[in-house]
Write an enzyme that holds these catalytic residues in place. Structure first.
Site, PDB file in Angstrom:
ATOM      1  N   ASP A  81       0.768  -1.527   0.225  1.00 50.41           N
ATOM      2  CA  ASP A  81      -0.300  -0.030   0.044  1.00 50.41           C
ATOM      3  C   ASP A  81       0.664   1.391   0.290  1.00 50.41           C
ATOM      4  O   ASP A  81       2.425   0.944  -0.479  1.00 50.41           O
ATOM      5  CB  ASP A  81      -1.234  -0.011   1.526  1.00 50.41           C
ATOM      6  CG  ASP A  81      -2.518   0.819   0.970  1.00 50.41           C
ATOM      7  OD1 ASP A  81      -2.467   1.935   1.020  1.00 50.41           O
ATOM      8  OD2 ASP A  81      -3.180  -0.480   0.999  1.00 50.41           O
ATOM      9  N   HIS A 131      -3.401   6.409   3.335  1.00 46.71           N
ATOM     10  CA  HIS A 131      -4.366   5.104   2.867  1.00 46.71           C
ATOM     11  C   HIS A 131      -3.884   3.927   3.495  1.00 46.71           C
ATOM     12  O   HIS A 131      -4.849   2.855   3.946  1.00 46.71           O
ATOM     13  CB  HIS A 131      -4.186   4.270   1.019  1.00 46.71           C
ATOM     14  CG  HIS A 131      -5.013   3.686   0.799  1.00 46.71           C
ATOM     15  ND1 HIS A 131      -4.745   2.387   0.328  1.00 46.71           N
ATOM     16  CD2 HIS A 131      -6.910   3.569   0.238  1.00 46.71           C
ATOM     17  CE1 HIS A 131      -5.748   1.331   0.431  1.00 46.71           C
ATOM     18  NE2 HIS A 131      -7.142   2.317  -0.741  1.00 46.71           N
ATOM     19  N   SER A 179     -11.708  -1.544  -0.797  1.00 46.45           N
ATOM     20  CA  SER A 179     -10.249  -1.255  -0.543  1.00 46.45           C
ATOM     21  C   SER A 179     -10.767  -2.023   1.160  1.00 46.45           C
ATOM     22  O   SER A 179     -10.115  -1.990   1.720  1.00 46.45           O
ATOM     23  CB  SER A 179      -9.329  -0.199   0.388  1.00 46.45           C
ATOM     24  OG  SER A 179      -8.922   0.252  -1.427  1.00 46.45           O
TER      25      SER A 179
END
Length: 579
Positions: free
Chosen positions: A150, A188, A384
């Site tokens: 990520d 994120h 996600s």
């Protein structure tokens, strides 16, 4: 940010658009925005300038000529923030193309946030999925490592201390700036890591109270960073990260059994030849359960994102609820990508308004401030998030049944999922994730065999990118080449991946990407020591010193967060809805 997307500026479909910079759309019960001080009527003013897009560049120069300075571009509202002499505001307002020049009053966040009264809190989400019942039996994810490929993971509260995070290599464009290596300037990866395995210090799993806890709070996160602080990342970086995870899954006490891919491209290339899908299948056959986001294109694309389109993997869609957890009130989120009737999501998991850990000063924190609540937390919606919750459930299952093969894990999750009434299989797959039911499953262990044609991986890396490309200096990365501009031979990659030889020390396919050894002697707080990339990029210029200059992590937040000195652009993430 939540499928592998390379978009600049960020997609306008964000539900949490940065409207007029300071609008806060969180209910008053969770967040109160209070101006700290009125902007001065003399001296220097902090302002937000909005203008017709073609005029923006010229206006920035006008502000500088007026004795001001541009602080940050706000492309999503066709504007920028700036400081300038108050006496020149009227002159700037009168310039052609200017829509508005408004005072940028700072905010102070106050919250009486109570996770028990928030239906989307991690406390309630873990209870609804049955994770808390697993915890009461001692099944907490202990001993299971989850690799999170990520945008990095920041050591914020809930992920700090006790060896919770092990840093693998930083393969992102940020890696050339030591002050931001491994960290999450985008915001994120930290959000996903918290959903999987967050755990506040001193939390009692039997009496969690208001503590923040992920689905598998005693699992460990292996941080394999590929995304830069503005979301830029290429498919070649993700393939390299998957290869690294496979080849180092048992290094020095590691036990990587789960790979979380909260990302995906809009590629329509068949998984049977796709290089990204092939790399994920290699991980699957190595005993790593690969969990991938279905994508956030709803019915538009007509297929799942790559690599979730590979039927061997666990593809996860997003669900929501209309006020209660009765199955009749659960729906599939309208943004959750539908399958094509042949390859559909395997299941769905909650993916609307979830409570995630915030990285103060990160890209999404600065650009989607309306999603901030409770000081520490951030709201996010997307496949996600649903993927991360599922990865946590897999960690629980593997703690209880450590000899399970990936195909067996997938079969157990499918047979214990709750079928949602009146919703097509194309949208929900087997139904809603039930972590507690999976851990408590008493049926005979299923066969791990899956009757699909395996990928041969000899297709095009350019087609793996789909419609999205990263840019450097205005030059897109395209064609059969990696981020260094070196030829990407899919056929050669297949052989080295099958032999486990794509990585040798700190080199991947013969190019130095990272350091050659793990630094430190224990796994608590260790990192992969990086080295400076050499050579040229596809645009003919070097990367060293071009990323996020003037940015540092102070231990709790980013400082100097102007993200200056860079022209990287593009996003890669499948959860692009911050609200």
């Amino acid at each position: 940010m939540d499928a592998v997307r390379a978009v600049n500026p960020p997609p306008l479909r964000f539900l949490a658009a940065l409207a007029a910079c300071l609008l806060v759309s969180i209910t008053a019960s969770t967040l109160v925005a209070v101006p700290v001080a009125q902007a001065p009527t003399s001296g220097i003013s902090a302002v937000i300038v909005r203008a017709q897009a073609p005029a923006l560049s010229g206006l920035e120069h006008s502000v500088v000529r007026a004795g001001g300075s541009v602080v940050r571009e706000l492309k999503i509202i066709d504007g920028f923030s700036a400081t300038m002499p108050a006496a020149r505001l009227a002159a700037v307002r009168a310039l052609p193309g200017v829509i508005s020049v408004t005072e940028n009053a700072p905010l102070r966040f106050h919250s009486d946030y109570n996770p028990n009264s928030d239906p989307y809190s991690m406390s309630n989400t873990a209870t609804d999925l049955g994770a808390t019942s697993a915890w009461s039996q001692g099944i907490t994810g202990a001993g299971i490592d989850v690799a999170v490929i990520d945008s990095g993971v920041a050591p914020v509260q809930g992920l700090a201390g006790d060896g919770k995070i092990v840093n693998g290599p930083d393969l992102s464009f940020d890696s050339q700036t030591p002050s931001v290596q491994y960290l999450d300037g985008y915001g994120h990866g930290t959000f996903m890591a918290g959903l999987i395995a967050g755990k506040d210090a001193g939390a009692d799993l039997n009496h969690p109270g208001t503590a923040y806890l992920g689905i598998a709070p005693d699992a460990r996160i292996v941080n394999v960073k590929v995304g830069s602080a503005n979301g830029s990342v290429d498919v070649s970086q993700v393939i390299a990260a998957i290869d690294w995870t496979v080849q180092h899954r048992h290094d020095n006490g590691l036990n990587i059994r789960v790979l979380n891919l909260s990302l995906g491209t809009d590629s329509s290339q068949s998984y049977q030849v796709d290089p990204l899908a092939f790399a994920a299948e290699v991980a699957w056959r190595a005993g790593i359960v690969v969990v991938a986001a279905a994508g956030n294109d709803g019915a538009t694309a007509g297929h799942l994102d790559d690599p979730a389109s590979d039927p061997f993997l666990i593809a996860v869609g997003a669900s929501g609820t209309n006020g209660s957890n009765a199955l009749t009130n659960v729906f599939v989120a309208p943004f959750s990508s539908l399958g094509n009737g042949i390859r559909n999501p395997d299941l769905v998991a909650p993916g609307i308004h979830l409570q995630g850990l915030r990285v103060p000063g990160s890209y999404i924190d600065l650009n989607y401030s309306s999603a901030v609540f409770g000081d520490r937390f951030f709201r996010g919606s997307g496949t996600s998030e649903a993927t991360a919750l599922t990865s946590g459930a897999v960690a629980l299952l593997l703690q209880k049944f450590p000899t399970l093969r990936p195909g067996q894990v997938k079969a157990i999750l499918a047979r214990t999922a709750a079928s949602l009434p009146n919703i097509a299989v194309q949208a929900q797959g087997s139904g809603l994730l039930q972590a507690g039911a999976a851990v408590g499953d008493t049926q005979a262990l299923p066969n791990s065999w899956q009757a699909f044609w395996p990928s041969i991986g000899t297709g095009s890396v350019e087609k793996s990118r789909g419609t999205n490309h990263v840019l450097f200096g205005g030059v897109p990365l395209a064609g059969e080449q990696d981020i260094f501009g070196h030829s990407f031979s899919a056929g050669q990659m297949v052989l080295t991946e099958l032999l486990g030889q794509s990585w040798s020390g700190g080199t991947w396919t013969g190019t130095t990407w990272s350091g050659t050894t793990w630094s430190g002697t224990t796994w608590s707080g260790t990192t992969w020591s990086g080295t400076t990339w050499s050579g040229t990029t596809w645009s003919g210029t070097t990367w060293s010193g071009t990323t996020w200059s003037g940015t540092t992590w102070s231990g709790t937040t980013w400082s100097g967060t102007t993200w200056s000195g860079t022209t990287w652009s593009g996003d890669f993430w499948s959860s692009d809805i911050w609200n």
